[in-house]
Design an enzyme around this catalytic site. Structure first.
Site, PDB file in Angstrom:
ATOM      1  N   GLY A  51       0.529  -1.122   0.102  1.00 32.41           N
ATOM      2  CA  GLY A  51      -0.105   0.365   0.030  1.00 32.41           C
ATOM      3  C   GLY A  51       0.723   1.681   0.049  1.00 32.41           C
ATOM      4  CB  CYS A  78       5.358  -4.414   0.419  1.00 32.55           C
ATOM      5  SG  CYS A  78       6.520  -2.502   0.445  1.00 32.55           S
ATOM      6  CE1 TYR A  79       0.384   0.980   5.678  1.00 31.93           C
ATOM      7  CE2 TYR A  79      -1.528  -0.722   6.015  1.00 31.93           C
ATOM      8  CZ  TYR A  79      -0.412  -0.184   5.806  1.00 31.93           C
ATOM      9  OH  TYR A  79      -1.291   0.898   6.896  1.00 31.93           O
ATOM     10  CG  HIS A 165       6.117  -5.540  -3.683  1.00 29.58           C
ATOM     11  ND1 HIS A 165       4.606  -5.532  -4.032  1.00 29.58           N
ATOM     12  CD2 HIS A 165       6.781  -4.219  -3.747  1.00 29.58           C
ATOM     13  CE1 HIS A 165       4.180  -4.277  -2.722  1.00 29.58           C
ATOM     14  NE2 HIS A 165       5.866  -3.771  -2.665  1.00 29.58           N
ATOM     15  CD  GLU A 167       3.285  -8.799  -5.588  1.00 32.70           C
ATOM     16  OE1 GLU A 167       2.860  -7.247  -5.202  1.00 32.70           O
ATOM     17  OE2 GLU A 167       3.636  -9.312  -4.701  1.00 32.70           O
ATOM     18  CB  SER A 219     -17.587  -5.911 -28.816  1.00 34.47           C
ATOM     19  OG  SER A 219     -16.643  -7.168 -28.236  1.00 34.47           O
ATOM     20  N   GLY A 220     -16.693  -9.276 -30.731  1.00 35.04           N
ATOM     21  CA  GLY A 220     -15.852  -9.679 -31.720  1.00 35.04           C
ATOM     22  C   GLY A 220     -14.796  -9.942 -31.229  1.00 35.04           C
ATOM     23  N   GLY A 221     -14.482  -9.507 -29.934  1.00 37.44           N
ATOM     24  CA  GLY A 221     -13.291  -9.196 -29.158  1.00 37.44           C
ATOM     25  C   GLY A 221     -13.350 -10.794 -27.960  1.00 37.44           C
ATOM     26  CB  VAL A 222     -10.811 -12.789 -26.226  1.00 37.53           C
ATOM     27  CG1 VAL A 222     -10.321 -11.478 -25.237  1.00 37.53           C
ATOM     28  CG2 VAL A 222     -10.847 -13.967 -25.912  1.00 37.53           C
ATOM     29  CG  ASP A 223     -12.947 -10.004 -22.372  1.00 35.92           C
ATOM     30  OD1 ASP A 223     -12.667 -10.786 -22.549  1.00 35.92           O
ATOM     31  OD2 ASP A 223     -12.808  -9.067 -22.151  1.00 35.92           O
ATOM     32  CB  SER A 224     -18.672 -10.747 -26.866  1.00 32.89           C
ATOM     33  OG  SER A 224     -17.979 -10.331 -27.609  1.00 32.89           O
ATOM     34  CB  SER A 225     -15.979 -13.967 -29.377  1.00 33.58           C
ATOM     35  OG  SER A 225     -15.739 -13.521 -29.865  1.00 33.58           O
ATOM     36  CE  LYS A 371      -8.369  -9.513 -22.725  1.00 30.20           C
ATOM     37  NZ  LYS A 371     -10.035  -8.508 -23.165  1.00 30.20           N
TER      38      LYS A 371
END
Length: 515
Positions: A51, A78-79, A165, A167, A219-225, A371
């Protein structure tokens, strides 16, 4: 699952993603979550994020001190480590020397949390405070040249802290440390898999939707497809996909999308040609935020009209992802500094701007996913690679890659230039090495000479970038020969352009898109 208590770190979401990479489910929650609420969530482990604050500041966010007595393994980052030390009776002060960037980690106890963490391995530091006195029962696991307490533990209570960190990608053995915490200390099982998610999602969709109809804006993107494929597998013809062509997509994309879904995938799609309506909304508009607002408003208007024509529908499916849930949640801001100190995850998430009288119930099967997880799901259920690995494309499309006013002439110029970029990065087989690659049209003209004649035409900016997740990005060091070919083709083939420039700005300080 593992929960991440967020204290305002820019990396909280990244911690959650790293946990998911171990095939263990994770969620980000507010630092205001009580010990009792945590007990009800029944996590196998807790991670306290970093943080921007110092633990001794009056405005510093604190967690419920009762969490230390839940008997659940805790890792402070860290924090988060400094807060653990302070609340358990140790001492944290400003360090004589701040430590930012890479540092070699020297392991004092190579067991437990630091199993398989190599001696001298690089870890990413970002702190100006230091733990001077450890609470009773804690011991030092590792140090750096500048930080005596780089990793600490109370083995008996399973409380751990790291000043770096693990990550971030710069921490070479960071994932090994995370795996130690998840598997060895928290004793989690790797049950968060793509196959499990698909199976559970289909069962949940069928249970919620029943025999009702569902509408999806494609929309044709990976999410909506991916969402379309998942829903169609679950409910078949009860799904209606609507594709609204606002006129701001790349050259040939609407036609290719419709052909794929109708002819190859046999998923029905309702096509709505609204190009003239959207272009009219942007007449004379140059401000990027106003362009976005008008495009969003017009999209809602068209969507509402067409849904009534095709309806009735009981459910609206949305490709909401987990980052959307996090980023659209309530944000706690310090009134003195204006700094974000933590996020609170809402119990539900609605896409802003949808009219209340649409009367849809929401179906959001992807809202638990990042994603990269959506891509895995899409690939597992048969989505073709050309969609799974498609570069991110902004919702407003080419309208925000035309700086200034959007006109039909400028759209045609940018479409042609963008097509050259896509063709060449594919031909040179660098498409999948890039996060995004596109052209930007500037609203200025410059003098040139072509065929012994003076020209006065637009410049095109090439934006080719590399990135892990879009949070930060760098310009791509592609071969000069490729840039030369793209430049020559655009100048020679795209009418109205006489100059090509290359954007070599990273993010930050720039952004990936220009608007």
């Amino acid at each position: 699952m593992i929960v991440i208590i967020d204290f305002g770190s820019q990396y909280s979401e990244l911690i959650a993603r790293r946990i998911r990479e171990t095939q263990v489910y994770s969620e980000v929650i507010s630092y205001r979550t009580t010990a009792e609420q945590l007990r009800n969530l029944n996590p196998k482990g807790i991670i306290l994020s970093g943080g921007p604050n110092s633990v001794y500041d009056n405005i510093a966010p604190k967690c419920d001190p009762e969490i230390w007595h839940l008997g659940i393994p805790i890792l402070g980052v860290c924090y988060g480590m400094q807060l653990m030390v302070q609340q358990l009776g140790g001492k944290v002060t400003r360090a004589e020397r701040a430590e930012y960037g890479k540092a070699a980690l020297f392991v004092d106890d190579p067991t437990d949390l630091l199993t398989n963490v190599e001696e001298g391995s690089t870890m990413w530091m970002s702190h100006g405070d230091s733990c001077n006195e450890l609470p009773e029962g804690f011991e030092i696991l590792a140090h750096t040249d500048n930080t005596p307490c780089a990793a600490i533990a109370d083995h008996e209570k399973k409380l751990y802290g790291v000043q770096f960190h693990p990550e971030v990608v710069h921490s070479i053995c960071g994932l090994a440390l995370i795996r130690n915490f998840v598997y060895h200390i928290c004793v989690c099982e790797p049950t968060w898999t793509t196959a499990t998610f698909v199976e559970e999602s289909i069962r949940e969709i069928r249970g919620v939707v029943g025999d009702k109809r569902v509408l999806l804006a494609l929309s044709g993107g990976v999410d909506s497809s991916t969402l379309a494929f998942l829903l169609y597998r679950a409910i078949g013809e009860q799904l209606t996909c609507m594709f609204i062509d606002q006129g701001f997509m790349r050259k040939g994309e609407p036609e290719r999308l419709l052909k794929l879904f109708k002819e190859q995938f046999h998923i029905p799609v309702e096509y709505v040609n609204a190009r003239d309506r959207f272009l009219a909304q942007l007449n004379g508009i140059a401000d990027p935020e106003e362009k976005r607002r008008r495009i969003g408003h017009e999209f809602i208007s068209v969507f509402e009209e067409e849904s009534k024509r095709l309806g009735p529908f009981d459910y609206l499916a949305q490709g909401t992802l987990y980052p959307d849930v996090i980023e659209s949640a309530d944000t706690n801001v310090d009134p003195k500094t204006g700094e974000r100190v933590a996020v609170k995850i809402k119990s539900h998430h609605n896409v802003g701007g949808l009219p209340k009288d649409l009367r849809f119930k929401l179906v959001e099967p992807l809202r638990k996913l990042f994603k990269d997880e959506v891509r895995k799901v899409g690939r597992s259920i048969g989505l073709p690679e050309e969609i799974v690995r498609r570069h991110p494309f902004p919702g407003p499309g080419l309208a925000i890659r035309i700086i200034g006013e959007v006109t039909a002439e400028r759209l045609n110029i940018l479409r042609d230039a963008d097509l050259v970029v896509r063709q060449e990065i594919n031909r040179h087989e660098v498409y999948h090495d890039l996060w995004q690659a596109f052209a930007v049209l500037l609203p200025v003209r410059s003098v040139g000479v072509m065929g012994d004649k003076r020209t006065y035409a637009y410049p095109i900016v090439l934006r080719l970038i590399t990135s892990e997740d879009g949070m930060t990005a760098d310009w791509a060091r592609v071969p000069y020969d490729l840039l030369e070919i793209i430049s020559n083709r655009i100048v020679n083939e795209v009418k109205g352009v006489n100059r090509v420039v290359y954007d070599i700005t990273s993010k930050p300080p720039g952004t990936i898109e220009w608007e």
